[in-house]
Write an enzyme that holds these catalytic residues in place. Sequence first.
Site, mmCIF file in Angstrom:
data_model
loop_
_atom_site.group_PDB
_atom_site.id
_atom_site.type_symbol
_atom_site.label_atom_id
_atom_site.label_comp_id
_atom_site.label_asym_id
_atom_site.label_seq_id
_atom_site.Cartn_x
_atom_site.Cartn_y
_atom_site.Cartn_z
ATOM 1 N N ARG A 14 -5.230 -58.549 27.488
ATOM 2 C CA ARG A 14 -5.046 -57.166 27.003
ATOM 3 C C ARG A 14 -4.897 -57.154 25.463
ATOM 4 O O ARG A 14 -5.800 -56.774 24.739
ATOM 5 C CB ARG A 14 -3.815 -56.540 27.689
ATOM 6 C CG ARG A 14 -3.672 -55.042 27.484
ATOM 7 C CD ARG A 14 -3.000 -54.624 26.198
ATOM 8 N NE ARG A 14 -1.670 -55.173 26.007
ATOM 9 C CZ ARG A 14 -0.973 -55.040 24.895
ATOM 10 N NH1 ARG A 14 -1.490 -54.386 23.862
ATOM 11 N NH2 ARG A 14 0.223 -55.590 24.751
ATOM 12 N N ASP A 15 -3.773 -57.632 24.963
ATOM 13 C CA ASP A 15 -3.531 -57.596 23.513
ATOM 14 C C ASP A 15 -4.560 -58.464 22.788
ATOM 15 O O ASP A 15 -5.028 -58.138 21.692
ATOM 16 C CB ASP A 15 -2.111 -58.130 23.236
ATOM 17 C CG ASP A 15 -1.517 -57.628 21.935
ATOM 18 O OD1 ASP A 15 -2.283 -57.226 21.058
ATOM 19 O OD2 ASP A 15 -0.281 -57.658 21.794
ATOM 20 N N HIS A 209 8.136 -60.169 21.434
ATOM 21 C CA HIS A 209 6.670 -60.000 21.339
ATOM 22 C C HIS A 209 6.326 -60.102 19.848
ATOM 23 O O HIS A 209 6.354 -59.115 19.118
ATOM 24 C CB HIS A 209 6.293 -58.627 21.903
ATOM 25 C CG HIS A 209 4.829 -58.307 21.844
ATOM 26 N ND1 HIS A 209 4.013 -58.302 22.962
ATOM 27 C CD2 HIS A 209 4.023 -57.958 20.815
ATOM 28 C CE1 HIS A 209 2.783 -57.953 22.616
ATOM 29 N NE2 HIS A 209 2.762 -57.742 21.313
ATOM 30 N N HIS A 211 3.991 -61.116 16.655
ATOM 31 C CA HIS A 211 2.671 -61.415 16.074
ATOM 32 C C HIS A 211 2.874 -62.446 14.965
ATOM 33 O O HIS A 211 3.982 -62.665 14.487
ATOM 34 C CB HIS A 211 2.008 -60.128 15.587
ATOM 35 C CG HIS A 211 1.463 -59.309 16.724
ATOM 36 N ND1 HIS A 211 0.164 -59.393 17.138
ATOM 37 C CD2 HIS A 211 2.066 -58.445 17.583
ATOM 38 C CE1 HIS A 211 -0.027 -58.598 18.181
ATOM 39 N NE2 HIS A 211 1.115 -57.999 18.476
ATOM 40 N N CYS A 242 -3.317 -55.232 17.202
ATOM 41 C CA CYS A 242 -3.472 -53.843 17.627
ATOM 42 C C CYS A 242 -4.443 -53.161 16.670
ATOM 43 O O CYS A 242 -4.316 -53.302 15.454
ATOM 44 C CB CYS A 242 -2.112 -53.146 17.601
ATOM 45 S SG CYS A 242 -2.228 -51.398 17.963
ATOM 46 N N ASN A 251 -1.007 -62.586 18.536
ATOM 47 C CA ASN A 251 0.320 -62.945 19.050
ATOM 48 C C ASN A 251 0.564 -64.428 18.847
ATOM 49 O O ASN A 251 -0.370 -65.207 18.680
ATOM 50 C CB ASN A 251 0.378 -62.682 20.562
ATOM 51 C CG ASN A 251 0.382 -61.215 20.869
ATOM 52 O OD1 ASN A 251 -0.650 -60.639 21.158
ATOM 53 N ND2 ASN A 251 1.536 -60.606 20.792
HETATM 54 C C1 LIG Z 1 -2.356 -41.819 24.384
HETATM 55 C C2 LIG Z 1 -3.765 -41.309 24.109
HETATM 56 C C3 LIG Z 1 -4.537 -41.132 25.401
HETATM 57 C C4 LIG Z 1 -3.611 -39.944 23.432
HETATM 58 O O1 LIG Z 1 -4.850 -39.550 22.891
HETATM 59 P P1 LIG Z 1 -5.254 -38.031 22.754
HETATM 60 O O2 LIG Z 1 -6.584 -37.961 22.088
HETATM 61 O O3 LIG Z 1 -4.121 -37.275 22.121
HETATM 62 O O4 LIG Z 1 -5.319 -37.647 24.305
HETATM 63 P P2 LIG Z 1 -5.945 -36.459 25.089
HETATM 64 O O5 LIG Z 1 -5.040 -36.203 26.252
HETATM 65 O O6 LIG Z 1 -6.277 -35.311 24.161
HETATM 66 O O7 LIG Z 1 -7.320 -37.086 25.655
HETATM 67 C C5 LIG Z 1 -8.401 -37.446 24.818
HETATM 68 C C6 LIG Z 1 -9.499 -38.037 25.689
HETATM 69 O O8 LIG Z 1 -9.047 -39.271 26.255
HETATM 70 C C7 LIG Z 1 -9.028 -39.185 27.692
HETATM 71 N N1 LIG Z 1 -7.829 -39.872 28.158
HETATM 72 C C8 LIG Z 1 -6.546 -39.566 27.898
HETATM 73 N N2 LIG Z 1 -5.747 -40.457 28.486
HETATM 74 C C9 LIG Z 1 -6.531 -41.336 29.136
HETATM 75 C C10 LIG Z 1 -6.260 -42.480 29.932
HETATM 76 N N3 LIG Z 1 -5.028 -42.888 30.171
HETATM 77 N N4 LIG Z 1 -7.308 -43.138 30.454
HETATM 78 C C11 LIG Z 1 -8.577 -42.756 30.209
HETATM 79 N N5 LIG Z 1 -8.876 -41.660 29.453
HETATM 80 C C12 LIG Z 1 -7.862 -40.976 28.930
HETATM 81 C C13 LIG Z 1 -8.985 -37.705 27.984
HETATM 82 O O9 LIG Z 1 -9.489 -37.447 29.267
HETATM 83 C C14 LIG Z 1 -9.860 -37.159 26.885
HETATM 84 O O10 LIG Z 1 -11.214 -37.426 27.186
HETATM 85 P P3 LIG Z 1 -12.374 -36.387 26.811
HETATM 86 O O11 LIG Z 1 -12.061 -35.155 27.617
HETATM 87 O O12 LIG Z 1 -12.250 -36.130 25.337
HETATM 88 O O13 LIG Z 1 -13.619 -37.123 27.218
HETATM 89 C C15 LIG Z 1 -4.532 -42.258 23.134
HETATM 90 O O14 LIG Z 1 -3.899 -42.196 21.887
HETATM 91 C C16 LIG Z 1 -4.575 -43.690 23.604
HETATM 92 O O15 LIG Z 1 -5.188 -43.972 24.617
HETATM 93 N N6 LIG Z 1 -3.949 -44.582 22.848
HETATM 94 C C17 LIG Z 1 -3.904 -46.005 23.216
HETATM 95 C C18 LIG Z 1 -3.866 -46.859 21.977
HETATM 96 C C19 LIG Z 1 -3.721 -48.309 22.381
HETATM 97 O O16 LIG Z 1 -4.060 -48.712 23.474
HETATM 98 N N7 LIG Z 1 -3.191 -49.115 21.449
HETATM 99 C C20 LIG Z 1 -2.993 -50.532 21.687
HETATM 100 C C21 LIG Z 1 -1.878 -50.831 22.649
HETATM 101 S S1 LIG Z 1 -0.262 -50.740 21.920
HETATM 102 C C22 LIG Z 1 -0.083 -52.287 21.200
HETATM 103 O O17 LIG Z 1 -1.020 -53.044 21.118
HETATM 104 C C23 LIG Z 1 1.271 -52.706 20.747
HETATM 105 C C24 LIG Z 1 1.928 -53.689 21.724
HETATM 106 C C25 LIG Z 1 2.176 -53.032 23.077
HETATM 107 O O18 LIG Z 1 1.107 -54.817 21.965
HETATM 108 C C26 LIG Z 1 3.285 -54.176 21.161
HETATM 109 C C27 LIG Z 1 3.262 -54.495 19.673
HETATM 110 O O19 LIG Z 1 2.629 -55.485 19.258
HETATM 111 O O20 LIG Z 1 3.875 -53.734 18.947
#
Ligand SMILES: CC(C)(COP(=O)([O-])OP(=O)([O-])OC[C@H]1O[C@@H](n2cnc3c(N)ncnc32)[C@H](O)[C@@H]1OP(=O)([O-])[O-])[C@@H](O)C(=O)NCCC(=O)NCCSC(=O)C[C@@](C)(O)CC(=O)[O-]
Length: 299
Positions: A14-15, A209, A211, A242, A251
């Site tokens: 994933r990450d 966690h 990096h 990320c 990581n």
């Molecule tokens: C939270 C949202 C969805 C808000 O994003 P948004 O644009 O505000 O959401 P929305 O509700 O307006 O939806 C936009 C579009 O996305 C679709 N959608 C909406 N939700 C989903 C879903 N669940 N699955 C599939 N599709 C989805 C939704 O249907 C729509 O599609 P459209 O109608 O435009 O075709 C967006 O910002 C997002 O997906 N963000 C994820 C970012 C991400 O994954 N970042 C990396 C992980 S975090 C990380 O790495 C840190 C960590 C955990 O490792 C720890 C660390 O190191 O700190």
Amino acid sequence: MLAERVRIVEVGPRDGLQNIKETVPTATKIELINRLAQTGLRTIEATSFVSPRWVPQLSDANAVMESMKSSVDKEDITFPALVPNLKGLEAAAALDVKEIGIFLSATDGFSRKNINCSVEESLERSRVVVEQARSQGISVRGYLSCVIDCPYDGRTSPSTVLAMAKKMLEMGCFEISLGDTTGTATPKDIRHLLDVLLAEIPASKLAGHFHDSFGQAIANVKEAFSMGIRAFDSSVGGLGGCPYSPGAKGNVATEDVVCLFENMGIGTGVDLAKLAKVGTWITQQLHVPNGSQIGMGLT
Ligand SMILES: CC(C)(COP(=O)([O-])OP(=O)([O-])OC[C@H]1O[C@@H](n2cnc3c(N)ncnc32)[C@H](O)[C@@H]1OP(=O)([O-])[O-])[C@@H](O)C(=O)NCCC(=O)NCCSC(=O)C[C@@](C)(O)CC(=O)[O-]
């Protein structure tokens, strides 16, 4: 028999993959998870059910998770997935995912860039997700990003992290994974943070966690261990980053974590030689450098 053990949460699939620009074939992702499952790892975060617009690399979450569902030989392995909202939970639940990770930030800047809402809004959104997940028997891990530093807001105060971690535990997360998202922490920062957190939260509810942007991640793991933390996230080959944390490296490498603990006489359950081969294989597949020196040395 080693008396003491740590729990490793492998986040490579994933990450490790979410920030790779070229599309990684779904078959490679599935093969990575299958190979990791042969090394003794017992928790392998498989993918994210997030918006494909935001993280195109993981838009094949359904296919990846579907293939895990059908593997009968991996019944004792957990394959968690990240879920940002109810839509993600629905997709995960449909594929029988037993554990999800919700992900919030201690800082507004990263929260807005990563999940398009403020910290307060993310807490409201997550409360509903956790409640619904637990009512379906799905356990929930909480990721808290930017516990040391934020790429947008600067240094994070430990008291802010404490308040967030407590809220996430109260809403029903079984553990909080403390994300040094930028990879800028030093052991001194980790000690300072944990001094504050451990005054109110048991060590068994926290994970590290870290990096590795400045080569300090393994030292941070050791520092957190010395303060009682027994769960660590890591990524095979040191993959990761990320898309919304510019400049942050991968990581801490799982190979390095296993090597550290096994040499301290602390069990991990992981076969380092087998793991090193997986690290070499996946970094070759992705055409990226292997982030584990011990991994390279062993293969
Ligand atoms: C939270 C949202 C969805 C808000 O994003 P948004 O644009 O505000 O959401 P929305 O509700 O307006 O939806 C936009 C579009 O996305 C679709 N959608 C909406 N939700 C989903 C879903 N669940 N699955 C599939 N599709 C989805 C939704 O249907 C729509 O599609 P459209 O109608 O435009 O075709 C967006 O910002 C997002 O997906 N963000 C994820 C970012 C991400 O994954 N970042 C990396 C992980 S975090 C990380 O790495 C840190 C960590 C955990 O490792 C720890 C660390 O190191 O700190």
